[in-house]
Design a protein around this motif. Structure first.
Motif, PDB file in Angstrom:
ATOM      1  N   ILE A  16      -0.415 -23.660  -0.089  1.00 57.73           N
ATOM      2  CA  ILE A  16      -0.342 -22.589  -1.082  1.00 57.73           C
ATOM      3  C   ILE A  16      -0.205 -21.238  -0.381  1.00 57.73           C
ATOM      4  O   ILE A  16       0.561 -20.377  -0.836  1.00 57.73           O
ATOM      5  CB  ILE A  16      -1.574 -22.632  -2.005  1.00 57.73           C
ATOM      6  N   LEU A  17      -0.907 -21.035   0.730  1.00 65.04           N
ATOM      7  CA  LEU A  17      -0.765 -19.785   1.476  1.00 65.04           C
ATOM      8  C   LEU A  17       0.641 -19.650   2.045  1.00 65.04           C
ATOM      9  O   LEU A  17       1.230 -18.568   2.014  1.00 65.04           O
ATOM     10  CB  LEU A  17      -1.804 -19.702   2.597  1.00 65.04           C
ATOM     11  N   ALA A  24       5.647 -13.382  -1.365  1.00 65.18           N
ATOM     12  CA  ALA A  24       5.264 -11.972  -1.279  1.00 65.18           C
ATOM     13  C   ALA A  24       5.844 -11.248  -0.057  1.00 65.18           C
ATOM     14  O   ALA A  24       6.115 -10.057  -0.126  1.00 65.18           O
ATOM     15  CB  ALA A  24       3.743 -11.838  -1.271  1.00 65.18           C
ATOM     16  N   ALA A  25       6.010 -11.954   1.042  1.00 67.23           N
ATOM     17  CA  ALA A  25       6.476 -11.290   2.260  1.00 67.23           C
ATOM     18  C   ALA A  25       7.937 -11.585   2.553  1.00 67.23           C
ATOM     19  O   ALA A  25       8.553 -10.901   3.360  1.00 67.23           O
ATOM     20  CB  ALA A  25       5.606 -11.679   3.452  1.00 67.23           C
ATOM     21  N   LEU A 116      -2.358  -7.773   1.470  1.00 65.02           N
ATOM     22  CA  LEU A 116      -3.059  -7.723   0.184  1.00 65.02           C
ATOM     23  C   LEU A 116      -2.223  -8.371  -0.911  1.00 65.02           C
ATOM     24  O   LEU A 116      -2.744  -9.108  -1.758  1.00 65.02           O
ATOM     25  CB  LEU A 116      -3.394  -6.280  -0.189  1.00 65.02           C
ATOM     26  N   LEU A 117      -0.916  -8.122  -0.899  1.00 62.98           N
ATOM     27  CA  LEU A 117      -0.019  -8.732  -1.889  1.00 62.98           C
ATOM     28  C   LEU A 117       0.048 -10.244  -1.716  1.00 62.98           C
ATOM     29  O   LEU A 117       0.025 -10.994  -2.703  1.00 62.98           O
ATOM     30  CB  LEU A 117       1.371  -8.107  -1.788  1.00 62.98           C
ATOM     31  N   VAL A 121      -1.128 -12.999  -4.599  1.00 59.40           N
ATOM     32  CA  VAL A 121      -0.298 -14.120  -5.060  1.00 59.40           C
ATOM     33  C   VAL A 121      -1.016 -15.441  -4.793  1.00 59.40           C
ATOM     34  O   VAL A 121      -1.035 -16.341  -5.655  1.00 59.40           O
ATOM     35  CB  VAL A 121       1.084 -14.089  -4.371  1.00 59.40           C
ATOM     36  N   TYR A 122      -1.632 -15.568  -3.632  1.00 57.36           N
ATOM     37  CA  TYR A 122      -2.382 -16.770  -3.251  1.00 57.36           C
ATOM     38  C   TYR A 122      -3.497 -17.057  -4.254  1.00 57.36           C
ATOM     39  O   TYR A 122      -3.644 -18.178  -4.741  1.00 57.36           O
ATOM     40  CB  TYR A 122      -2.930 -16.555  -1.838  1.00 57.36           C
TER      41      TYR A 122
END
Length: 150
Positions: A16-17, A24-25, A116-117, A121-122
């Protein structure tokens, strides 16, 4: 059995990460880096939460003696304070670990703001999965009492 659940949980959390970093990145993170991030963040989170519970006196009976209503209200207030502080602390610990361990393809850091984003999302994905699993377990009639024997 509990060790199996912990290992499977860590492996799923790393996936999931990895997905969260991709969303997000905008780049794929390595699975082993994601797994290492989840493990380090979990250990740091445990230590910080333990220290917070000691400072706030949660579970030690330090809030008052006896079964008085005032002691119960004080303990409930301390529990709510612990929950709020713990959520913020875990969010920042996870972001710190993501920023420290997960690197861009060029080897640079992704930055704390982007971290942080990623963690936001995580956590959203984890909450959605938790709700879906809770609903499925409720529909199947698998409650806490039936899981107690595991």
């Amino acid at each position: 059995m509990s060790l199996l659940f912990i290992v499977v949980g860590l492996l799923v959390a790393a996936l999931i990460l990895k997905l969260s970093v991709r969303i997000a990145a905008g780049f794929p993170a390595g699975y082993l880096r994601s797994l290492g991030t989840v493990v380090v963040a979990g250990i740091l989170g445990f230590i910080v939460n333990f220290a917070l519970s000691m400072v706030l006196g949660i579970g030690s009976g330090a809030m008052g003696a006896g079964d008085s209503e005032a002691a119960a209200v004080a303990m409930a207030g301390a529990g709510l304070a612990f929950l709020g502080i713990s959520l913020v602390a875990n969010f920042l610990i996870n972001a710190f670990c993501v920023n420290l361990i997960i690197k861009r393809p060029d080897g640079g850091s992704i930055g704390f703001g982007r971290s942080l984003l990623v963690v936001l999302v995580y956590m959203i994905i984890l909450v959605v999965i938790g709700i879906v699993l809770g609903v499925v377990m409720a529909m199947l009639g698998i409650g806490a009492a039936s899981l107690a024997g595991l």
